[in-house]
Design a protein around this motif. Sequence first.
Motif, PDB file in Angstrom:
ATOM      1  N   ASP A 147      67.378  53.943   7.262  1.00 43.73           N
ATOM      2  CA  ASP A 147      67.730  52.572   7.623  1.00 43.73           C
ATOM      3  C   ASP A 147      68.610  52.500   8.869  1.00 43.73           C
ATOM      4  OD1 ASP A 147      66.301  51.574   5.496  1.00 43.73           O
ATOM      5  OD2 ASP A 147      68.033  51.306   4.192  1.00 43.73           O
ATOM      6  N   LEU A 148      68.653  53.570   9.654  1.00 44.67           N
ATOM      7  CA  LEU A 148      69.461  53.592  10.876  1.00 44.67           C
ATOM      8  C   LEU A 148      68.795  52.779  11.978  1.00 44.67           C
ATOM      9  CD1 LEU A 148      70.380  57.395  10.978  1.00 44.67           C
ATOM     10  CD2 LEU A 148      71.806  55.502  10.168  1.00 44.67           C
ATOM     11  N   GLY A 149      69.604  52.156  12.818  1.00 43.06           N
ATOM     12  CA  GLY A 149      69.068  51.418  13.962  1.00 43.06           C
ATOM     13  C   GLY A 149      68.268  50.203  13.544  1.00 43.06           C
ATOM     14  N   ASN A 150      67.267  49.856  14.363  1.00 40.18           N
ATOM     15  CA  ASN A 150      66.415  48.692  14.143  1.00 40.18           C
ATOM     16  C   ASN A 150      64.969  49.046  14.449  1.00 40.18           C
ATOM     17  OD1 ASN A 150      68.357  46.531  13.542  1.00 40.18           O
ATOM     18  ND2 ASN A 150      69.091  46.903  15.619  1.00 40.18           N
ATOM     19  N   VAL A 151      64.083  48.171  14.035  1.00 36.38           N
ATOM     20  CA  VAL A 151      62.690  48.265  14.453  1.00 36.38           C
ATOM     21  C   VAL A 151      62.516  47.251  15.577  1.00 36.38           C
ATOM     22  CG1 VAL A 151      60.290  47.918  13.807  1.00 36.38           C
ATOM     23  CG2 VAL A 151      61.853  48.980  12.195  1.00 36.38           C
ATOM     24  N   LEU A 152      62.042  47.728  16.727  1.00 35.72           N
ATOM     25  CA  LEU A 152      61.786  46.838  17.860  1.00 35.72           C
ATOM     26  C   LEU A 152      60.324  46.429  17.831  1.00 35.72           C
ATOM     27  CD1 LEU A 152      63.899  48.541  20.655  1.00 35.72           C
ATOM     28  CD2 LEU A 152      64.565  46.822  18.988  1.00 35.72           C
ATOM     29  N   VAL A 153      60.082  45.135  17.984  1.00 37.24           N
ATOM     30  CA  VAL A 153      58.758  44.546  17.818  1.00 37.24           C
ATOM     31  C   VAL A 153      58.375  43.779  19.078  1.00 37.24           C
ATOM     32  CG1 VAL A 153      57.393  42.904  16.453  1.00 37.24           C
ATOM     33  CG2 VAL A 153      59.200  44.251  15.341  1.00 37.24           C
ATOM     34  N   LEU A 154      57.141  43.993  19.544  1.00 32.41           N
ATOM     35  CA  LEU A 154      56.586  43.212  20.645  1.00 32.41           C
ATOM     36  C   LEU A 154      55.317  42.531  20.138  1.00 32.41           C
ATOM     37  CD1 LEU A 154      56.913  45.714  23.645  1.00 32.41           C
ATOM     38  CD2 LEU A 154      58.420  43.801  23.075  1.00 32.41           C
ATOM     39  N   VAL A 155      55.240  41.223  20.317  1.00 35.15           N
ATOM     40  CA  VAL A 155      54.066  40.446  19.917  1.00 35.15           C
ATOM     41  C   VAL A 155      53.371  39.984  21.194  1.00 35.15           C
ATOM     42  CG1 VAL A 155      53.233  38.423  18.661  1.00 35.15           C
ATOM     43  CG2 VAL A 155      55.269  39.653  17.837  1.00 35.15           C
ATOM     44  N   PHE A 156      52.089  40.304  21.298  1.00 35.29           N
ATOM     45  CA  PHE A 156      51.298  39.960  22.481  1.00 35.29           C
ATOM     46  C   PHE A 156      50.192  38.988  22.114  1.00 35.29           C
ATOM     47  CE2 PHE A 156      53.166  44.023  23.426  1.00 35.29           C
ATOM     48  CZ  PHE A 156      53.445  43.984  24.782  1.00 35.29           C
ATOM     49  N   ASN A 157      49.885  38.078  23.050  1.00 37.57           N
ATOM     50  CA  ASN A 157      48.734  37.197  22.895  1.00 37.57           C
ATOM     51  C   ASN A 157      47.726  37.427  24.018  1.00 37.57           C
ATOM     52  OD1 ASN A 157      50.157  36.035  24.984  1.00 37.57           O
ATOM     53  ND2 ASN A 157      50.046  33.957  24.186  1.00 37.57           N
ATOM     54  N   GLN A 158      47.860  38.562  24.691  1.00 37.86           N
ATOM     55  CA  GLN A 158      46.964  38.963  25.781  1.00 37.86           C
ATOM     56  C   GLN A 158      46.986  40.480  25.904  1.00 37.86           C
ATOM     57  OE1 GLN A 158      48.546  37.526  29.480  1.00 37.86           O
ATOM     58  NE2 GLN A 158      50.533  38.460  29.152  1.00 37.86           N
ATOM     59  N   SER A 159      45.971  41.035  26.537  1.00 41.08           N
ATOM     60  CA  SER A 159      45.905  42.491  26.687  1.00 41.08           C
ATOM     61  C   SER A 159      46.850  42.994  27.773  1.00 41.08           C
ATOM     62  CB  SER A 159      44.475  42.931  26.989  1.00 41.08           C
ATOM     63  OG  SER A 159      44.021  42.348  28.194  1.00 41.08           O
ATOM     64  N   THR A 160      47.175  42.146  28.741  1.00 40.98           N
ATOM     65  CA  THR A 160      48.060  42.549  29.827  1.00 40.98           C
ATOM     66  C   THR A 160      49.437  42.918  29.267  1.00 40.98           C
ATOM     67  OG1 THR A 160      46.918  41.041  31.318  1.00 40.98           O
ATOM     68  CG2 THR A 160      49.064  41.859  32.033  1.00 40.98           C
ATOM     69  N   GLY A 161      49.846  44.165  29.524  1.00 33.03           N
ATOM     70  CA  GLY A 161      51.153  44.629  29.073  1.00 33.03           C
ATOM     71  C   GLY A 161      51.165  45.305  27.723  1.00 33.03           C
ATOM     72  N   PHE A 162      50.103  45.098  26.923  1.00 33.94           N
ATOM     73  CA  PHE A 162      50.062  45.719  25.600  1.00 33.94           C
ATOM     74  C   PHE A 162      49.892  47.223  25.759  1.00 33.94           C
ATOM     75  CE2 PHE A 162      47.946  47.334  21.813  1.00 33.94           C
ATOM     76  CZ  PHE A 162      48.765  46.837  20.826  1.00 33.94           C
ATOM     77  N   PRO A 163      50.639  48.049  25.045  1.00 32.62           N
ATOM     78  CA  PRO A 163      51.539  47.741  23.943  1.00 32.62           C
ATOM     79  C   PRO A 163      53.024  47.813  24.277  1.00 32.62           C
ATOM     80  CG  PRO A 163      50.915  50.027  23.807  1.00 32.62           C
ATOM     81  CD  PRO A 163      50.248  49.458  25.043  1.00 32.62           C
ATOM     82  N   SER A 164      53.391  48.130  25.511  1.00 35.83           N
ATOM     83  CA  SER A 164      54.791  48.502  25.727  1.00 35.83           C
ATOM     84  C   SER A 164      55.577  47.713  26.769  1.00 35.83           C
ATOM     85  CB  SER A 164      54.855  49.987  26.096  1.00 35.83           C
ATOM     86  OG  SER A 164      54.091  50.225  27.266  1.00 35.83           O
ATOM     87  N   ASP A 165      54.987  46.715  27.415  1.00 31.44           N
ATOM     88  CA  ASP A 165      55.713  45.984  28.449  1.00 31.44           C
ATOM     89  C   ASP A 165      56.374  44.736  27.863  1.00 31.44           C
ATOM     90  OD1 ASP A 165      56.700  44.621  30.636  1.00 31.44           O
ATOM     91  OD2 ASP A 165      54.859  44.795  31.815  1.00 31.44           O
ATOM     92  N   PRO A 166      57.688  44.794  27.626  1.00 34.75           N
ATOM     93  CA  PRO A 166      58.352  43.634  27.011  1.00 34.75           C
ATOM     94  C   PRO A 166      58.301  42.380  27.877  1.00 34.75           C
ATOM     95  CG  PRO A 166      59.964  45.292  27.653  1.00 34.75           C
ATOM     96  CD  PRO A 166      58.606  45.885  27.890  1.00 34.75           C
ATOM     97  N   ASP A 167      58.153  42.534  29.188  1.00 33.27           N
ATOM     98  CA  ASP A 167      58.086  41.370  30.069  1.00 33.27           C
ATOM     99  C   ASP A 167      56.777  40.593  29.918  1.00 33.27           C
ATOM    100  OD1 ASP A 167      60.617  41.897  31.111  1.00 33.27           O
ATOM    101  OD2 ASP A 167      59.802  43.223  32.654  1.00 33.27           O
ATOM    102  N   LYS A 168      55.748  41.242  29.400  1.00 29.62           N
ATOM    103  CA  LYS A 168      54.449  40.594  29.193  1.00 29.62           C
ATOM    104  C   LYS A 168      54.259  40.129  27.750  1.00 29.62           C
ATOM    105  CE  LYS A 168      52.957  41.754  33.323  1.00 29.62           C
ATOM    106  NZ  LYS A 168      52.849  40.858  34.418  1.00 29.62           N
TER     107      LYS A 168
END
Length: 140
Positions: A33-54
């Motif tokens: 239970d250390l730290g957090n789970v970071l989640v990114l939700v995308f509604n487009q393929s651009t930037g998926f899976p790792s670009d938080p700005d997209k």
Amino acid sequence: MSKLLISFLLFSLPLFDIDPGEIHLHIRETDNDLGNVLVLVFNQSTGFPSDPDKALMKLSLPLKGKKATITLPDIKPGKYAISVFHDEDGDGKMDKNSVGYPLDKYGFSNNPSSFFGPPSFEKAAFEVGSKPVRVDIKLR
């Protein structure tokens, strides 16, 4: 008269908004239970899976019992994909080895295989309509 009514209904359909849906996100298989789970939700393929700005949404979820859950309300109908990783050390970055292989546990919606790199948006994508959608992600 009935033709006129049918014509009116057919042409007025786009004027009605479709009710938003919601995503019930469940993330499991963390080591602790250390730290957090970071989640990114995308509604487009651009930037998926790792670009938080997209990403449409960026979330940081606390862990309890080696899992994290959240309900995302008011989601417009459409296609979405989610990527997550367990940020145990709290640095906000996915730790990788010298050849770029992730050291932090990670996962994607639909739990696609990722032997040769991250999955495409299409492999991780799911549809949201006006009814709640449950998304279970098993970290690896």
